[in-house]
Design a protein around this motif. Structure first.
Motif, PDB file in Angstrom:
ATOM      1  N   ALA A 298       8.955  12.911  -4.534  1.00 22.95           N
ATOM      2  CA  ALA A 298       8.423  11.699  -3.302  1.00 22.95           C
ATOM      3  C   ALA A 298       9.234  11.571  -2.652  1.00 22.95           C
ATOM      4  CB  ALA A 298       9.144  10.732  -4.350  1.00 22.95           C
ATOM      5  N   THR A 299       9.093  12.793  -1.074  1.00 27.98           N
ATOM      6  CA  THR A 299       9.508  12.270  -0.449  1.00 27.98           C
ATOM      7  C   THR A 299       9.200  11.653   0.980  1.00 27.98           C
ATOM      8  OG1 THR A 299       8.603  14.721   0.763  1.00 27.98           O
ATOM      9  CG2 THR A 299      10.206  15.200  -0.228  1.00 27.98           C
ATOM     10  N   VAL A 300      10.128  10.804   1.651  1.00 24.56           N
ATOM     11  CA  VAL A 300       9.336  10.979   2.754  1.00 24.56           C
ATOM     12  C   VAL A 300       7.883  11.281   3.429  1.00 24.56           C
ATOM     13  CG1 VAL A 300       9.192   9.353   4.607  1.00 24.56           C
ATOM     14  CG2 VAL A 300      11.388   8.882   3.193  1.00 24.56           C
ATOM     15  N   ARG A 301       7.864  12.499   3.691  1.00 24.85           N
ATOM     16  CA  ARG A 301       7.384  12.972   4.513  1.00 24.85           C
ATOM     17  C   ARG A 301       5.978  13.311   3.287  1.00 24.85           C
ATOM     18  NH1 ARG A 301       7.748  16.416   8.306  1.00 24.85           N
ATOM     19  NH2 ARG A 301       9.313  16.695   8.245  1.00 24.85           N
TER      20      ARG A 301
ATOM     21  N   ILE B 184       5.206  11.044   1.003  1.00 20.49           N
ATOM     22  CA  ILE B 184       4.576   9.715   0.766  1.00 20.49           C
ATOM     23  C   ILE B 184       4.020   9.362   1.854  1.00 20.49           C
ATOM     24  CG2 ILE B 184       5.065   7.050   0.315  1.00 20.49           C
ATOM     25  CD1 ILE B 184       7.647   8.268  -1.272  1.00 20.49           C
ATOM     26  N   ALA B 185       3.908   9.447   3.249  1.00 19.91           N
ATOM     27  CA  ALA B 185       3.301   9.207   4.790  1.00 19.91           C
ATOM     28  C   ALA B 185       2.173  10.125   4.685  1.00 19.91           C
ATOM     29  CB  ALA B 185       3.875   9.472   5.821  1.00 19.91           C
ATOM     30  N   ALA B 186       2.097  10.868   4.496  1.00 15.54           N
ATOM     31  CA  ALA B 186       0.492  11.590   3.930  1.00 15.54           C
ATOM     32  C   ALA B 186      -1.173  11.208   2.880  1.00 15.54           C
ATOM     33  CB  ALA B 186       1.207  13.715   3.772  1.00 15.54           C
ATOM     34  N   GLU B 187       0.504  10.936   2.140  1.00 11.19           N
ATOM     35  CA  GLU B 187      -0.101  10.063   0.604  1.00 11.19           C
ATOM     36  C   GLU B 187      -0.785   8.047   1.580  1.00 11.19           C
ATOM     37  OE1 GLU B 187      -1.746  11.483  -2.599  1.00 11.19           O
ATOM     38  OE2 GLU B 187      -2.737   9.160  -2.790  1.00 11.19           O
ATOM     39  N   ALA B 188      -0.005   8.090   1.789  1.00 11.64           N
ATOM     40  CA  ALA B 188      -0.927   6.531   2.500  1.00 11.64           C
ATOM     41  C   ALA B 188      -1.572   6.923   3.937  1.00 11.64           C
ATOM     42  CB  ALA B 188       0.205   5.996   2.758  1.00 11.64           C
ATOM     43  N   GLY B 189      -2.051   7.927   4.088  1.00  9.38           N
ATOM     44  CA  GLY B 189      -2.414   8.112   6.068  1.00  9.38           C
ATOM     45  C   GLY B 189      -1.873   7.592   7.114  1.00  9.38           C
ATOM     46  N   LEU B 190       0.008   7.817   6.299  1.00  9.24           N
ATOM     47  CA  LEU B 190       0.635   7.130   8.078  1.00  9.24           C
ATOM     48  C   LEU B 190       1.061   8.331   8.713  1.00  9.24           C
ATOM     49  CD1 LEU B 190       2.159   4.200   6.333  1.00  9.24           C
ATOM     50  CD2 LEU B 190       0.130   4.213   8.139  1.00  9.24           C
ATOM     51  N   SER B 191       1.853   8.617   9.395  1.00 10.60           N
ATOM     52  CA  SER B 191       2.521   9.286  10.326  1.00 10.60           C
ATOM     53  C   SER B 191       4.221   8.788   9.842  1.00 10.60           C
ATOM     54  CB  SER B 191       2.979   9.140  11.475  1.00 10.60           C
ATOM     55  OG  SER B 191       3.069   8.083  12.242  1.00 10.60           O
ATOM     56  N   LEU B 192       5.255   9.641   9.688  1.00  4.08           N
ATOM     57  CA  LEU B 192       6.598   9.867   9.489  1.00  4.08           C
ATOM     58  C   LEU B 192       7.058   8.167  10.300  1.00  4.08           C
ATOM     59  CD1 LEU B 192       8.234  13.154   9.007  1.00  4.08           C
ATOM     60  CD2 LEU B 192       7.967  11.078   7.297  1.00  4.08           C
ATOM     61  N   GLY B 193       6.789   8.206  11.634  1.00  2.00           N
ATOM     62  CA  GLY B 193       6.591   7.387  12.574  1.00  2.00           C
ATOM     63  C   GLY B 193       6.211   6.132  11.812  1.00  2.00           C
ATOM     64  N   ALA B 194       5.082   5.957  11.637  1.00  2.00           N
ATOM     65  CA  ALA B 194       4.628   5.132  11.206  1.00  2.00           C
ATOM     66  C   ALA B 194       5.233   4.059   9.973  1.00  2.00           C
ATOM     67  CB  ALA B 194       2.765   4.931  10.837  1.00  2.00           C
ATOM     68  N   LEU B 195       5.403   5.486   8.976  1.00  2.00           N
ATOM     69  CA  LEU B 195       5.650   4.458   7.874  1.00  2.00           C
ATOM     70  C   LEU B 195       7.119   4.019   7.898  1.00  2.00           C
ATOM     71  CD1 LEU B 195       5.514   5.172   4.493  1.00  2.00           C
ATOM     72  CD2 LEU B 195       7.097   7.461   4.850  1.00  2.00           C
ATOM     73  N   ARG B 196       8.664   4.778   9.059  1.00  2.00           N
ATOM     74  CA  ARG B 196       9.850   4.466   8.973  1.00  2.00           C
ATOM     75  C   ARG B 196       9.631   2.748   9.630  1.00  2.00           C
ATOM     76  NH1 ARG B 196      12.023   9.736  10.405  1.00  2.00           N
ATOM     77  NH2 ARG B 196      12.447  10.085   8.600  1.00  2.00           N
ATOM     78  N   HIS B 197       8.596   2.412  10.185  1.00  2.00           N
ATOM     79  CA  HIS B 197       8.281   1.085  10.759  1.00  2.00           C
ATOM     80  C   HIS B 197       8.545   0.003   9.767  1.00  2.00           C
ATOM     81  CE1 HIS B 197       6.818  -2.309  12.394  1.00  2.00           C
ATOM     82  NE2 HIS B 197       5.587  -2.919  12.421  1.00  2.00           N
ATOM     83  N   TYR B 198       8.246   0.968   8.419  1.00  2.54           N
ATOM     84  CA  TYR B 198       8.060  -0.265   6.890  1.00  2.54           C
ATOM     85  C   TYR B 198       8.978  -0.010   6.086  1.00  2.54           C
ATOM     86  CZ  TYR B 198       3.601  -0.773   8.589  1.00  2.54           C
ATOM     87  OH  TYR B 198       2.351  -1.216   9.441  1.00  2.54           O
TER      88      TYR B 198
ATOM     89  N   GLN C 132       0.731  -1.446  -0.143  1.00  2.31           N
ATOM     90  CA  GLN C 132      -0.127  -0.271  -0.331  1.00  2.31           C
ATOM     91  C   GLN C 132       0.774   1.371  -0.037  1.00  2.31           C
ATOM     92  OE1 GLN C 132      -2.405  -1.082   3.748  1.00  2.31           O
ATOM     93  NE2 GLN C 132      -3.615  -1.696   2.590  1.00  2.31           N
ATOM     94  N   ILE C 133       2.100   1.192   1.000  1.00  2.14           N
ATOM     95  CA  ILE C 133       3.136   2.430   0.692  1.00  2.14           C
ATOM     96  C   ILE C 133       4.073   2.676  -0.655  1.00  2.14           C
ATOM     97  CG2 ILE C 133       4.546   3.097   2.246  1.00  2.14           C
ATOM     98  CD1 ILE C 133       3.674   1.881   4.357  1.00  2.14           C
ATOM     99  N   ALA C 134       3.847   1.355  -1.355  1.00  5.93           N
ATOM    100  CA  ALA C 134       4.142   1.518  -2.957  1.00  5.93           C
ATOM    101  C   ALA C 134       3.184   2.058  -3.822  1.00  5.93           C
ATOM    102  CB  ALA C 134       4.507   0.266  -2.967  1.00  5.93           C
ATOM    103  N   GLU C 135       2.164   2.285  -3.523  1.00  3.73           N
ATOM    104  CA  GLU C 135       0.942   2.040  -4.703  1.00  3.73           C
ATOM    105  C   GLU C 135       0.808   4.189  -4.391  1.00  3.73           C
ATOM    106  OE1 GLU C 135      -1.971  -0.154  -3.639  1.00  3.73           O
ATOM    107  OE2 GLU C 135      -1.253  -1.883  -4.867  1.00  3.73           O
TER     108      GLU C 135
END
Lengths: 197, 197
Positions: free
Chosen positions: B30-33, B35-49, B13-16
């Motif tokens: 395509a910054t981490v910030r 992408i996290a917003a687009e995926a509906g995740l916090s930065l911390g949650a994204l870093r988990h993946y 889902q994050i890749a999509e």
């Protein structure tokens, strides 16, 4: 007006330095600082010729187009049999030597860079598609094409082939060198002129 | 192991989300910030993946390739006449629908981005050239190609056409839509199978 001429000549030298920087480091490396260093100028001196980075990049791209157009005009003005003129002109659109390879490199870098800029580059800015349309008209009027050809379809196919070969020669210069690009394109044009459905 | 499956599904889902960001804003966006917003995740949650941006980008690109490869494998496994299988497989390589167009967009953005990175992307990473070589072998063994064909030359020509059409459909989706790409490619393949020198 030698001063005017010097000014224009210096702008061209700066554009050529810009091509070298883009070719070596990509658009990310095409900073005003790097370009000034490559051109052997101070930042202040560079600003005398281009007040912004965008102005410099736009001019550098325009110069690629102008040089390519000038080469093509020269071929068209030659006194050649239509078949030879048709083939020679189209060969001018693919990177068969170092000079054209460098132009292609700059062209692809700009295309990718401007893709997501507001008011970015028009895909038809390079003029290749309308140019090929005119060339296909010329070939038809010169009796080079079979009567029942689908000219729109063949123009589209030729356009894709020309840019596909350019893209591959740019990405894999070892595998697909200039002479090979030329062989594939001549093979295609020969088949096109012999087509019978 | 539902937890493991969830983890992998979330990475997809994050890749999509990454594809959507690249498609809308280019690699620069395509910054981490973002992408996290687009995926509906916090930065911390994204870093988990994904612990780094590079890891995320590499995974997103790998997923494009895997999905395309899976679609092609499916066609090859179908019980179809060789001619139809040959044409259908090659059509899978050009953007004839929304899903493939989005993949192409991501692909070109990555290609331009990694071009000047140290240890950047291998031009053959997409596997299209070796894939076409195998397909041409298949066509030959199935008796679809004329006996006197120059297979290496025709593979090169087909490869350039496929990527040229993809490039133009990406740059000018209005002018060159999916059905038109399909018509040009089918025309080429029909001519190829009927070639006589």
């Amino acid at each position: 007006m030698p001063k005017q001429i010097d000014h224009e000549k210096r702008r061209e030298q700066i554009a050529e330095a810009t091509w070298r920087v883009i070719s070596e480091r990509g658009m990310e490396g095409a900073t005003v600082r790097n370009i000034a260093a490559e051109a052997g100028l101070s930042l202040g001196a560079l600003r005398h010729y281009f007040s912004t980075q965008d102005e410099l990049l736009a001019y550098s791209l325009k110069l690629v187009k102008e040089r390519a157009t000038a080469r093509i005009r020269e071929i068209i003005s030659l006194d050649l049999p239509p078949r030879e003129k048709f083939i020679k002109t189209i060969l001018e659109l693919v990177p068969t030597n170092q000079e054209k390879m460098a132009e292609m490199e700059v062209w692809f870098a700009f295309t990718a860079y401007f893709r997501h800029k507001p008011g970015g580059l028009d895909a038809q800015y390079d003029g290749i598609y309308p140019g090929l349309q005119k060339l296909m008209d010329y070939a038809e009027q010169s009796g080079l094409l079979p009567a029942n050809i689908d000219k729109e379809m063949e123009t589209e196919r030729l356009y894709a082939l020309v840019d596909g070969l350019a893209l591959h020669a740019y990405l894999e210069p070892q595998r697909l060198d200039g002479p090979k690009v030329e062989r594939v394109l001549i093979h295609h044009l020969s088949a096109l002129m012999a087509t019978e459905d």
